[in-house]
Write a protein that holds these residues in place. Structure first.
Motif, PDB file in Angstrom:
ATOM      1  N   VAL A   1       0.843  -1.197   0.000  1.00  0.00           N
ATOM      2  CA  VAL A   1       0.000   0.000   0.000  1.00  0.00           C
ATOM      3  C   VAL A   1       0.883   1.254   0.000  1.00  0.00           C
ATOM      4  O   VAL A   1       0.592   2.217  -0.716  1.00  0.00           O
ATOM      5  CB  VAL A   1      -0.981  -0.001   1.190  1.00  0.00           C
ATOM      6  CG1 VAL A   1      -1.682   1.335   1.349  1.00  0.00           C
ATOM      7  CG2 VAL A   1      -1.999  -1.126   1.016  1.00  0.00           C
TER       8      VAL A   1
ATOM      9  N   TYR B   1      -7.221  -3.353  -6.209  1.00  0.00           N
ATOM     10  CA  TYR B   1      -7.853  -4.295  -5.281  1.00  0.00           C
ATOM     11  C   TYR B   1      -9.311  -4.604  -5.595  1.00  0.00           C
ATOM     12  O   TYR B   1      -9.936  -5.397  -4.902  1.00  0.00           O
ATOM     13  CB  TYR B   1      -7.708  -3.790  -3.845  1.00  0.00           C
ATOM     14  CG  TYR B   1      -6.258  -3.686  -3.439  1.00  0.00           C
ATOM     15  CD1 TYR B   1      -5.497  -4.823  -3.194  1.00  0.00           C
ATOM     16  CD2 TYR B   1      -5.632  -2.445  -3.335  1.00  0.00           C
ATOM     17  CE1 TYR B   1      -4.173  -4.729  -2.841  1.00  0.00           C
ATOM     18  CE2 TYR B   1      -4.306  -2.342  -2.982  1.00  0.00           C
ATOM     19  CZ  TYR B   1      -3.577  -3.492  -2.739  1.00  0.00           C
ATOM     20  OH  TYR B   1      -2.256  -3.388  -2.403  1.00  0.00           O
TER      21      TYR B   1
ATOM     22  N   ILE C   1      -8.360  -2.322   3.216  1.00  0.00           N
ATOM     23  CA  ILE C   1      -8.144  -3.067   1.969  1.00  0.00           C
ATOM     24  C   ILE C   1      -8.229  -4.570   2.230  1.00  0.00           C
ATOM     25  O   ILE C   1      -8.876  -5.307   1.488  1.00  0.00           O
ATOM     26  CB  ILE C   1      -6.797  -2.696   1.329  1.00  0.00           C
ATOM     27  CG1 ILE C   1      -6.867  -1.261   0.778  1.00  0.00           C
ATOM     28  CG2 ILE C   1      -6.416  -3.678   0.224  1.00  0.00           C
ATOM     29  CD1 ILE C   1      -5.523  -0.680   0.372  1.00  0.00           C
TER      30      ILE C   1
ATOM     31  N   ARG D   1     -10.925  -6.214  -0.215  1.00  0.00           N
ATOM     32  CA  ARG D   1     -10.367  -6.472  -1.554  1.00  0.00           C
ATOM     33  C   ARG D   1     -11.002  -7.685  -2.218  1.00  0.00           C
ATOM     34  O   ARG D   1     -11.391  -8.627  -1.549  1.00  0.00           O
ATOM     35  CB  ARG D   1      -8.854  -6.608  -1.499  1.00  0.00           C
ATOM     36  CG  ARG D   1      -8.341  -7.804  -0.751  1.00  0.00           C
ATOM     37  CD  ARG D   1      -6.850  -7.804  -0.771  1.00  0.00           C
ATOM     38  NE  ARG D   1      -6.334  -8.733   0.222  1.00  0.00           N
ATOM     39  CZ  ARG D   1      -5.058  -8.828   0.520  1.00  0.00           C
ATOM     40  NH1 ARG D   1      -4.184  -8.059  -0.078  1.00  0.00           N
ATOM     41  NH2 ARG D   1      -4.660  -9.687   1.419  1.00  0.00           N
TER      42      ARG D   1
ATOM     43  N   ILE E   1      -6.473   2.251  -5.598  1.00  0.00           N
ATOM     44  CA  ILE E   1      -6.972   1.123  -4.812  1.00  0.00           C
ATOM     45  C   ILE E   1      -8.063   0.395  -5.580  1.00  0.00           C
ATOM     46  O   ILE E   1      -8.076  -0.840  -5.631  1.00  0.00           O
ATOM     47  CB  ILE E   1      -7.483   1.602  -3.432  1.00  0.00           C
ATOM     48  CG1 ILE E   1      -6.290   1.981  -2.562  1.00  0.00           C
ATOM     49  CG2 ILE E   1      -8.342   0.533  -2.749  1.00  0.00           C
ATOM     50  CD1 ILE E   1      -6.658   2.683  -1.281  1.00  0.00           C
TER      51      ILE E   1
ATOM     52  N   SER F   1      -4.533  -0.128   4.933  1.00  0.00           N
ATOM     53  CA  SER F   1      -4.236  -1.531   4.627  1.00  0.00           C
ATOM     54  C   SER F   1      -5.251  -2.460   5.268  1.00  0.00           C
ATOM     55  O   SER F   1      -5.676  -3.448   4.651  1.00  0.00           O
ATOM     56  CB  SER F   1      -2.832  -1.891   5.116  1.00  0.00           C
ATOM     57  OG  SER F   1      -1.863  -1.100   4.472  1.00  0.00           O
TER      58      SER F   1
END
Length: 97
Positions: A19, A66, A91, A95, A62, A88
């Protein structure tokens, strides 16, 4: 600590570095490397000194990387974008890839 917890910690550390690299690349930060970013330092203001345009660029990167979108109207955005560790974690929870 179990082997699974150790693996999870290792994976999360890798994600945080990933990230940080995404931020450096998306914003073309020439004066800082991903390894130099403190994962707990604020992304805005005192930390990296990012602004709202930077947040949009990061959100787009992102989404591309992701497979999920960060919404501008999410009331948790201040928390989500507070630092690399928080971003993070978000995510990791959302994700698709």
């Amino acid at each position: 600590m179990s082997v699974t917890q150790l693996a999870d910690q290792s994976d999360f550390k890798k994600l945080q570095l990933e990230v940080a690299e995404l931020i450096v690349n998306a914003l073309v930060l020439d004066d800082v490397t991903a390894a130099e970013i403190d994962f707990d330092a604020p992304l805005f203001g005192e930390g990296l000194g990012l602004d709202s345009i930077d947040a949009l660029e990061i959100a787009f990167a992102i989404s591309e990387t992701y497979g999920f979108k960060l919404r501008s109207d999410d009331e948790r955005n201040e928390e989500i974008f507070s630092c690399v560790r928080a971003l993070s974690s978000h995510i990791a929870e959302n994700r698709k890839t």
